[in-house]
Enzyme design. Sequence first.
Site, PDB file in Angstrom:
ATOM      1  NE  ARG A 227      33.975  34.468  36.189  1.00  7.98           N
ATOM      2  CZ  ARG A 227      34.278  35.401  35.272  1.00  7.98           C
ATOM      3  NH1 ARG A 227      33.904  35.264  34.028  1.00  7.98           N
ATOM      4  NH2 ARG A 227      34.962  36.470  35.613  1.00  7.98           N
ATOM      5  CG  HIS A 228      30.204  39.793  39.727  1.00 11.87           C
ATOM      6  ND1 HIS A 228      30.612  40.696  38.788  1.00 11.87           N
ATOM      7  CD2 HIS A 228      29.269  40.410  40.476  1.00 11.87           C
ATOM      8  CE1 HIS A 228      29.959  41.846  38.968  1.00 11.87           C
ATOM      9  NE2 HIS A 228      29.130  41.694  39.986  1.00 11.87           N
ATOM     10  N   PRO A 229      29.857  38.551  36.552  1.00  6.44           N
ATOM     11  CG  PRO A 229      28.286  40.018  35.667  1.00  6.44           C
ATOM     12  CD  PRO A 229      28.530  39.105  36.827  1.00  6.44           C
ATOM     13  CG  PHE A 234      32.758  38.185  43.020  1.00  7.89           C
ATOM     14  CD1 PHE A 234      33.328  39.088  43.915  1.00  7.89           C
ATOM     15  CD2 PHE A 234      31.361  38.079  43.009  1.00  7.89           C
ATOM     16  CE1 PHE A 234      32.541  39.880  44.753  1.00  7.89           C
ATOM     17  CE2 PHE A 234      30.576  38.871  43.848  1.00  7.89           C
ATOM     18  CZ  PHE A 234      31.164  39.768  44.722  1.00  7.89           C
TER      19      PHE A 234
END
Lengths: 391, 391
Positions: A227-229, A234
């Site tokens: 996942r996007h941080p 996302f």
Amino acid sequence: MKPPLSDIVVLDLTHVLAGPYASMTLRDLGARVIKVERPGTGDDTRAFPPFKKGESAYFAAINHGKESIALDLRGEEDRLVFDQLLARAHVVLENFRPGVMERLGYGWEALHTRFPKLVYGAVSGFGHTGPDRLRPAYDMVVQARGGVMSITGERDRDPVRVGASIGDIAAGMFLCQGVLAALYAVQMGADGQKVDIAMLDSQLALLEHAIAITSVTGEPPRPSGARHPSITPFETFHAADGLFVIAAGNDALFATLCQALRLPLAQDPRFATNLARCENARLLKRLIEAVTLDNPAQHWIDLLQRVGVPTGAIQNIAEVMQDPQILARNMVVDVCDAECETQFKAAGNPVKLSTLPDSPVRAPAPKLDGNRADILRWLSEGSAENRDASE
Amino acid sequence: MKPPLSDIVVLDLTHVLAGPYASMTLRDLGARVIKVERPGTGDDTRAFPPFKKGESAYFAAINHGKESIALDLRGEEDRLVFDQLLARAHVVLENFRPGVMERLGYGWEALHTRFPKLVYGAVSGFGHTGPDRLRPAYDMVVQARGGVMSITGERDRDPVRVGASIGDIAAGMFLCQGVLAALYAVQMGADGQKVDIAMLDSQLALLEHAIAITSVTGEPPRPSGARHPSITPFETFHAADGLFVIAAGNDALFATLCQALRLPLAQDPRFATNLARCENARLLKRLIEAVTLDNPAQHWIDLLQRVGVPTGAIQNIAEVMQDPQILARNMVVDVCDAECETQFKAAGNPVKLSTLPDSPVRAPAPKLDGNRADILRWLSEGSAENRDASE
């Protein structure tokens, strides 16, 4: 129209990946690239698997369309040939440890005095300055030391390597940029410059987000898996038959996603803003997967694409090499053998210019010393085509 | 000496990351970059965390030293300003979906007719050709579809995202290369070109090794955790206090490693060649860790560095930002606020040129529309400094 670099001769002393990657791009942009290789074995990657009919696919992928001459730069006769090559070259590239070129008598200062317009491009593990300039490095060392590994991997597990050799490749890309900028400056009337690229520096340049976070919070980010941080949702999600990606980068896309999945969450205060979604990311993932597990990934990709939510499959490399969009963009090319038969597949050139030919078939990689006769003949032909004549 | 691109004006319509990353490099090389932003909100990343005194560190990291003017390209008055800017620009950059610039009347064909020397750089998810050209994409979508995720992560577990946004950044780097090549061609007498960069294409260009393997064997490689897929030992190892990296890329380095660790394995047929070591990689890792678990990582790094075996720590981003070599190379710079006080830290410029100033302090990122007055004044000053005058 001619390719942008069609008048440029690159003398390429580099081997393995970072340097040859830069000269591959210069070749793709039209330059003539002459690989100057160590007699006997040549570029180490000639011996890298996998092989087909005794030729390395790895070497071919990076060196197609280049020429090769084997020269011992400590031998008098070969030095004479190298001197003649230097007189005609616009660019010389090397990836030795700092000091090696100087000991051979071909350091930047010496060459700059003799050939003021020559562009000198060097790529090394840590660069030509700083306390660690003489230390050896490989891709893995700079991925680890440069920080990208520390943010790649599953949450609360050990970090992993980026599967692609970005320690080398990012450095090769910056070397190419530096050489292009220096060639432009020469064309504007300046002298040649030294381009000094470090693999470690190049890793830093990939970390804009992580450095911004650490700069403000003092807290280095950790790996966040798939996942996007700082954007939610996302990441990857499980469908009935495997994983796929949803990248709903803002509130409007999240509302569209909720409608498509028939999940009435867009007004829910736990999910109404990106900040709230980030705080409740695990719950949101379970709620989305409660729906997506009912159908195969392709069902959801088709549905979300219809409504305009960024989504996609996680493709393995065999699937990537069959992807219609990738093939339509000529991003998988055939590399020929010496008989012009297709031998290998390789990545195409991502720099698409409106007047640059983009053939789906690429010239073969050179045999070691395979272009010696042609190169010596060219050198004996006088100065009609050489660098000095074009100045 | 002037920076290479000091005569160049870049009109930058891009937002978020890929395009602004390219114009950041052009700025670092000396170009004047004018961000043309949407009135009201401007570049989306102005609203991206983390913030300090209301300013986004993320936006500052990518946009320091640029100028900003807010223009509504559908409004008559602002279009007149934009037309004047175009007449003075050498490069225009955009990252809209294909067709948006055409609908605004500023498509490549129209601009090329009006300004034949103008270089037009476009970056989009999938490029301006092919069946999926109109689809939206984010970094995560192209990392997944482009194959890099399929080779990143732990063996036999789900793939992970590369922690850095290489879906965007690689595309930005190729856009910069294309623009530099096109500027060089203009300087050589050619017309301007269109540079058409796809984020998906750019992922392919990072996969030289994976594509070579798949091309020859038909078998796509899988994630291999923290080890190189075809070199052993080239991975992370546990020490008493955590992980570190050993990258012994050939037999000689392996022999040196064995001697340093007092492990008599260099002649053992299970480990004598790289191929044998790859086949027995798990056993070899356990044997090496049987030794390395006895002392902290720094002990082994010091020992192996003394004997010349590539090795290193796995640094988190806070450690990276304090690394003496990285600081010696000016790879962590200060970004000022409008009062020239240090506001953020950001990655420096990895393209080190012998005549390019490399200040440790960078100019602030612009306020939205913050340079309007200066830009309008410059436009009213007549043609003394403009592009046409320099041709």
